[in-house]
Design a protein around this motif. Structure first.
Motif, PDB file in Angstrom:
ATOM      1  N   ARG A   1      -4.925   1.641   7.022  1.00  0.00           N
ATOM      2  CA  ARG A   1      -6.090   2.517   7.247  1.00  0.00           C
ATOM      3  C   ARG A   1      -6.506   2.492   8.716  1.00  0.00           C
ATOM      4  O   ARG A   1      -6.925   3.507   9.271  1.00  0.00           O
ATOM      5  CB  ARG A   1      -7.259   2.097   6.347  1.00  0.00           C
ATOM      6  CG  ARG A   1      -7.003   2.238   4.839  1.00  0.00           C
ATOM      7  CD  ARG A   1      -6.997   3.646   4.348  1.00  0.00           C
ATOM      8  NE  ARG A   1      -8.264   4.326   4.506  1.00  0.00           N
ATOM      9  CZ  ARG A   1      -8.541   5.507   3.966  1.00  0.00           C
ATOM     10  NH1 ARG A   1      -7.632   6.147   3.217  1.00  0.00           N
ATOM     11  NH2 ARG A   1      -9.697   6.091   4.154  1.00  0.00           N
ATOM     12  N   GLU A   2      -6.403   1.317   9.334  1.00  0.00           N
ATOM     13  CA  GLU A   2      -6.746   1.219  10.764  1.00  0.00           C
ATOM     14  C   GLU A   2      -5.759   2.005  11.622  1.00  0.00           C
ATOM     15  O   GLU A   2      -6.146   2.682  12.570  1.00  0.00           O
ATOM     16  CB  GLU A   2      -6.796  -0.250  11.193  1.00  0.00           C
ATOM     17  CG  GLU A   2      -8.025  -0.965  10.650  1.00  0.00           C
ATOM     18  CD  GLU A   2      -8.010  -2.469  10.860  1.00  0.00           C
ATOM     19  OE1 GLU A   2      -9.015  -3.101  10.505  1.00  0.00           O
ATOM     20  OE2 GLU A   2      -6.992  -3.012  11.348  1.00  0.00           O
TER      21      GLU A   2
ATOM     22  N   ILE B   1      -3.222  -2.956   3.267  1.00  0.00           N
ATOM     23  CA  ILE B   1      -4.068  -1.802   2.895  1.00  0.00           C
ATOM     24  C   ILE B   1      -5.004  -1.439   4.050  1.00  0.00           C
ATOM     25  O   ILE B   1      -5.038  -0.295   4.509  1.00  0.00           O
ATOM     26  CB  ILE B   1      -4.861  -2.107   1.602  1.00  0.00           C
ATOM     27  CG1 ILE B   1      -3.889  -2.355   0.443  1.00  0.00           C
ATOM     28  CG2 ILE B   1      -5.830  -0.974   1.275  1.00  0.00           C
ATOM     29  CD1 ILE B   1      -4.519  -2.999  -0.789  1.00  0.00           C
ATOM     30  N   LEU B   2      -5.728  -2.428   4.558  1.00  0.00           N
ATOM     31  CA  LEU B   2      -6.662  -2.191   5.656  1.00  0.00           C
ATOM     32  C   LEU B   2      -5.912  -1.900   6.960  1.00  0.00           C
ATOM     33  O   LEU B   2      -6.303  -1.020   7.735  1.00  0.00           O
ATOM     34  CB  LEU B   2      -7.584  -3.406   5.824  1.00  0.00           C
ATOM     35  CG  LEU B   2      -8.694  -3.256   6.858  1.00  0.00           C
ATOM     36  CD1 LEU B   2      -9.601  -2.081   6.497  1.00  0.00           C
ATOM     37  CD2 LEU B   2      -9.514  -4.545   6.946  1.00  0.00           C
TER      38      LEU B   2
ATOM     39  N   SER C   1       1.648   4.970   1.368  1.00  0.00           N
ATOM     40  CA  SER C   1       1.444   5.857   2.514  1.00  0.00           C
ATOM     41  C   SER C   1       2.193   7.157   2.263  1.00  0.00           C
ATOM     42  O   SER C   1       3.272   7.145   1.661  1.00  0.00           O
ATOM     43  CB  SER C   1       1.988   5.146   3.760  1.00  0.00           C
ATOM     44  OG  SER C   1       2.224   6.066   4.805  1.00  0.00           O
TER      45      SER C   1
ATOM     46  N   THR D   1     -10.650  10.101   8.666  1.00  0.00           N
ATOM     47  CA  THR D   1     -10.159  11.273   7.928  1.00  0.00           C
ATOM     48  C   THR D   1     -10.166  12.526   8.804  1.00  0.00           C
ATOM     49  O   THR D   1      -9.213  13.297   8.800  1.00  0.00           O
ATOM     50  CB  THR D   1     -11.049  11.515   6.685  1.00  0.00           C
ATOM     51  OG1 THR D   1     -11.161  10.295   5.965  1.00  0.00           O
ATOM     52  CG2 THR D   1     -10.478  12.584   5.797  1.00  0.00           C
TER      53      THR D   1
ATOM     54  N   SER E   1      -6.479   1.288  -5.832  1.00  0.00           N
ATOM     55  CA  SER E   1      -5.761   2.550  -5.621  1.00  0.00           C
ATOM     56  C   SER E   1      -4.354   2.292  -5.108  1.00  0.00           C
ATOM     57  O   SER E   1      -3.424   3.029  -5.460  1.00  0.00           O
ATOM     58  CB  SER E   1      -6.535   3.541  -4.754  1.00  0.00           C
ATOM     59  OG  SER E   1      -6.958   2.980  -3.564  1.00  0.00           O
TER      60      SER E   1
ATOM     61  N   SER F   1      -3.596   4.419   0.885  1.00  0.00           N
ATOM     62  CA  SER F   1      -4.449   3.888  -0.185  1.00  0.00           C
ATOM     63  C   SER F   1      -5.689   3.249   0.424  1.00  0.00           C
ATOM     64  O   SER F   1      -5.621   2.619   1.478  1.00  0.00           O
ATOM     65  CB  SER F   1      -3.710   2.825  -0.996  1.00  0.00           C
ATOM     66  OG  SER F   1      -2.470   3.306  -1.445  1.00  0.00           O
ATOM     67  N   ASP F   2      -6.842   3.400  -0.266  1.00  0.00           N
ATOM     68  CA  ASP F   2      -8.094   2.905   0.315  1.00  0.00           C
ATOM     69  C   ASP F   2      -8.636   1.634  -0.336  1.00  0.00           C
ATOM     70  O   ASP F   2      -9.710   1.163   0.034  1.00  0.00           O
ATOM     71  CB  ASP F   2      -9.159   4.012   0.298  1.00  0.00           C
ATOM     72  CG  ASP F   2      -9.485   4.502  -1.097  1.00  0.00           C
ATOM     73  OD1 ASP F   2      -9.037   3.880  -2.089  1.00  0.00           O
ATOM     74  OD2 ASP F   2     -10.197   5.521  -1.202  1.00  0.00           O
ATOM     75  N   SER F   3      -7.918   1.068  -1.320  1.00  0.00           N
ATOM     76  CA  SER F   3      -8.379  -0.172  -1.965  1.00  0.00           C
ATOM     77  C   SER F   3      -7.190  -0.792  -2.700  1.00  0.00           C
ATOM     78  O   SER F   3      -6.156  -0.130  -2.884  1.00  0.00           O
ATOM     79  CB  SER F   3      -9.482   0.129  -2.987  1.00  0.00           C
ATOM     80  OG  SER F   3      -8.929   0.889  -4.062  1.00  0.00           O
TER      81      SER F   3
ATOM     82  N   HIS G   1      -1.644   9.979   4.542  1.00  0.00           N
ATOM     83  CA  HIS G   1      -2.501   9.411   3.498  1.00  0.00           C
ATOM     84  C   HIS G   1      -2.263   7.910   3.462  1.00  0.00           C
ATOM     85  O   HIS G   1      -1.144   7.449   3.698  1.00  0.00           O
ATOM     86  CB  HIS G   1      -2.146   9.987   2.118  1.00  0.00           C
ATOM     87  CG  HIS G   1      -2.705   9.154   0.993  1.00  0.00           C
ATOM     88  ND1 HIS G   1      -4.001   9.289   0.549  1.00  0.00           N
ATOM     89  CD2 HIS G   1      -2.169   8.130   0.279  1.00  0.00           C
ATOM     90  CE1 HIS G   1      -4.220   8.384  -0.406  1.00  0.00           C
ATOM     91  NE2 HIS G   1      -3.125   7.671  -0.586  1.00  0.00           N
TER      92      HIS G   1
ATOM     93  N   THR H   1       0.842  -1.194   0.000  1.00  0.00           N
ATOM     94  CA  THR H   1       0.000   0.000   0.000  1.00  0.00           C
ATOM     95  C   THR H   1       0.876   1.242   0.000  1.00  0.00           C
ATOM     96  O   THR H   1       2.047   1.179   0.363  1.00  0.00           O
ATOM     97  CB  THR H   1      -0.956  -0.023   1.222  1.00  0.00           C
ATOM     98  OG1 THR H   1      -1.935   1.004   1.070  1.00  0.00           O
ATOM     99  CG2 THR H   1      -0.211   0.155   2.543  1.00  0.00           C
TER     100      THR H   1
END
Ligand code: RTP
Ligand code: MG
Length: 142
Positions: free
Chosen positions: A87-88, A83-84, A8, A93, A124, A119-121, A117, A6
């Protein structure tokens, strides 16, 4: 869960706060490996291209202005469910809504200056890693 990569970015506010190392430490403690890394000051074109999906959003110009306001650190992270997991670690946001202990809860100042930042998927992540790194700049760590 699959081994993933991912993208970042440590945004200008977090670089200015001198917390690059603290954020890297969170990635590492969560088992994410930094497989590519560079500091750069984004041009207007680089920031606009990176956030192209938000072109029509009312916050687009402010977002590009903020992302070009100072240096950022860009990294590719690798690991199980990277990726997840990233995000965790980041949190919501808007830092006011971010869970305690997340990067944004601890280091972000506002929804605009929100420290990182990620990536969200999968789609992406693939686009965003390739946006900043050539294959020969990524060092897989197995
Ligand atoms: P990012 O892309 O930076 O990782 O953040 P995100 O997925 O959590 O949020 P996203 O919806 O992709 O928005 C990108 C960045 O635009 C700014 N934003 N401002 N004023 C607003 O309502 C607003 N909404 C989004 C944030 O800085 C967000 O990180
Ligand atoms: Mg996003």
């Amino acid at each position: 869960m699959a081994n993933e990569r991912t993208l970042s970015i440590i945004k200008p506010d977090a670089v200015a706060k001198n917390v690059i190392g603290e954020i890297y430490s969170r990635f590492e403690k969560a088992g994410l490996k930094i497989v590519a890394s560079k500091m750069m000051h984004l041009t207007q074109e680089q920031a606009e291209g990176f956030y192209a999906e938000h072109k029509e959003r009312p916050f687009f110009n402010d977002l590009v202005a903020f992302m070009t306001s100072g240096p950022v650190v860009v990294q590719a992270l690798e690991g199980e469910g990277a990726i997840l997991k990233n995000r965790e670690l980041m949190g919501a946001t808007n830092p006011k809504e971010a869970e305690a202990g997340t990067i944004r809860a601890d280091f972000a100042s506002s929804i605009d200056a929100n420290a990182v930042h990620g990536s969200d998927s999968a789609a992406s992540a693939e686009r965003e890693v390739a946006y900043f790194f050539n294959d020969n700049e990524i060092c897989p760590r197995g």
